[in-house]
Design a protein around this motif. Structure first.
Motif, short mmCIF file in Angstrom:
data_model
loop_
_atom_site.label_atom_id
_atom_site.label_comp_id
_atom_site.label_asym_id
_atom_site.label_seq_id
_atom_site.Cartn_x
_atom_site.Cartn_y
_atom_site.Cartn_z
N LEU A 27 64.27 21.39 98.13
CA LEU A 27 64.91 22.60 98.63
C LEU A 27 64.17 23.80 98.08
N MET A 28 64.00 24.84 98.92
CA MET A 28 63.23 26.02 98.52
C MET A 28 64.02 27.29 98.79
N ALA A 29 63.80 28.29 97.98
CA ALA A 29 64.37 29.62 98.21
C ALA A 29 63.49 30.63 97.49
N GLY A 30 63.40 31.83 98.07
CA GLY A 30 62.58 32.85 97.43
C GLY A 30 62.40 34.06 98.32
N GLY A 31 61.29 34.74 98.12
CA GLY A 31 61.02 35.98 98.84
C GLY A 31 59.74 35.92 99.64
N ASP A 32 59.74 36.63 100.77
CA ASP A 32 58.57 36.80 101.62
C ASP A 32 58.19 38.28 101.64
N TYR A 33 56.91 38.54 101.80
CA TYR A 33 56.43 39.91 101.86
C TYR A 33 55.35 40.01 102.93
N ARG A 34 55.56 40.87 103.92
CA ARG A 34 54.55 41.11 104.96
C ARG A 34 53.58 42.16 104.45
N LEU A 35 52.36 41.76 104.26
CA LEU A 35 51.37 42.63 103.62
C LEU A 35 51.01 43.84 104.46
N THR A 36 50.92 43.70 105.78
CA THR A 36 50.48 44.79 106.63
C THR A 36 51.51 45.90 106.74
N ILE A 37 52.77 45.53 106.97
CA ILE A 37 53.80 46.56 107.19
C ILE A 37 54.72 46.75 105.98
N LYS A 38 54.44 46.05 104.90
CA LYS A 38 55.18 46.20 103.64
C LYS A 38 56.69 46.00 103.85
N GLU A 39 57.04 44.86 104.47
CA GLU A 39 58.44 44.52 104.71
C GLU A 39 58.81 43.32 103.87
N VAL A 40 60.00 43.34 103.29
CA VAL A 40 60.46 42.30 102.39
C VAL A 40 61.52 41.44 103.08
N GLY A 41 61.52 40.15 102.76
CA GLY A 41 62.53 39.24 103.29
C GLY A 41 62.85 38.17 102.27
N THR A 42 63.87 37.40 102.56
CA THR A 42 64.25 36.28 101.71
C THR A 42 64.33 35.02 102.57
N PHE A 43 63.95 33.88 102.00
CA PHE A 43 63.91 32.65 102.78
C PHE A 43 64.64 31.52 102.07
N VAL A 44 65.10 30.56 102.86
CA VAL A 44 65.62 29.28 102.37
C VAL A 44 64.99 28.20 103.25
N GLY A 45 64.83 27.02 102.68
CA GLY A 45 64.23 25.95 103.47
C GLY A 45 64.28 24.62 102.76
N ALA A 46 63.73 23.64 103.40
CA ALA A 46 63.66 22.29 102.86
C ALA A 46 62.29 21.72 103.20
N GLU A 47 61.89 20.71 102.45
CA GLU A 47 60.63 20.03 102.71
C GLU A 47 60.87 18.54 102.60
N TYR A 48 60.41 17.80 103.59
CA TYR A 48 60.58 16.36 103.62
C TYR A 48 59.23 15.67 103.76
N PHE A 49 58.93 14.76 102.84
CA PHE A 49 57.68 14.01 102.87
C PHE A 49 57.89 12.75 103.70
N PHE A 50 57.28 12.73 104.90
CA PHE A 50 57.48 11.60 105.79
C PHE A 50 56.33 10.60 105.73
N ALA A 51 55.21 10.98 105.12
CA ALA A 51 54.06 10.09 104.95
C ALA A 51 53.29 10.55 103.72
N ASP A 52 52.36 9.73 103.28
CA ASP A 52 51.56 10.07 102.11
C ASP A 52 50.79 11.36 102.37
N LYS A 53 51.02 12.39 101.54
CA LYS A 53 50.38 13.70 101.58
C LYS A 53 50.80 14.59 102.74
N PHE A 54 51.71 14.15 103.60
CA PHE A 54 52.19 14.94 104.73
C PHE A 54 53.68 15.25 104.56
N SER A 55 54.04 16.50 104.88
CA SER A 55 55.45 16.87 104.83
C SER A 55 55.77 17.82 105.98
#
Length: 156
Positions: A27-55
């Motif tokens: 599970l992931m959570a944190g902040g995003d920053y758009r470098l060009t327009i200097k806009e801030v955001g927050t994100f949540v997500g998940a990551e699932y490993f379905f094969a060796d080295k792939f998610s």
């Protein structure tokens, strides 16, 4: 918007149930920053490993523009180049961006679909906890570069 949030929650729940039998899930959570327009955001997500080295890593970002509101949904395929404490990966995926530039909720919602690609790294702090940093380009909105920093919790 409510339907989208319900669908995302159900998808993360279903992926979590499936992943506990098949592979690692984070599970992931944190902040995003758009470098060009200097806009801030927050994100949540998940990551699932379905094969060796792939998610597969779906994430949902809420941006905080000066006027209106905007959201971003990413579904990234990651390939890990390294293993161990510092895990470097390449990513490519689908991105959908919703934007409303009117004050408050009324106004015209625009939807912009596109692709994204980039690179990132997961740095393990403990067996169950780590940090993520990522840089990617999103094809919609004039190819804005996005820098992402967040915390990661390993579930299994």
């Amino acid at each position: 918007m409510k339907k989208l949030i319900i669908i995302l929650c159900f998808s993360f729940f279903a992926a979590g149930l499936f992943a506990q039998e098949q592979g690692e899930i984070r599970l992931m959570a944190g902040g995003d920053y758009r470098l060009t327009i200097k806009e801030v955001g927050t994100f949540v997500g998940a990551e699932y490993f379905f094969a060796d080295k792939f998610s597969l890593a779906p994430t949902f970002t809420v941006w905080f523009p000066e006027v209106g509101n905007s959201f971003n949904l990413n579904a990234d395929l990651r390939y890990y180049l390294t293993e161990g404490i510092s895990q470097v990966y390449l990513l490519a995926g689908y991105s959908n961006y919703w934007i409303n530039l009117q004050p408050g909720n009324p106004g015209v919602n625009q939807t912009r679909a596109g692709a994204n690609f980039g690179a990132g790294a997961f740095i393990r702090a403990t067996e169950q906890f780590g940090f993520i940093t990522e840089f990617k380009m999103q094809s919609q909105n004039s190819r804005w570069p996005v820098l992402r920093v967040g915390a990661v919790l390993r579930l299994n």
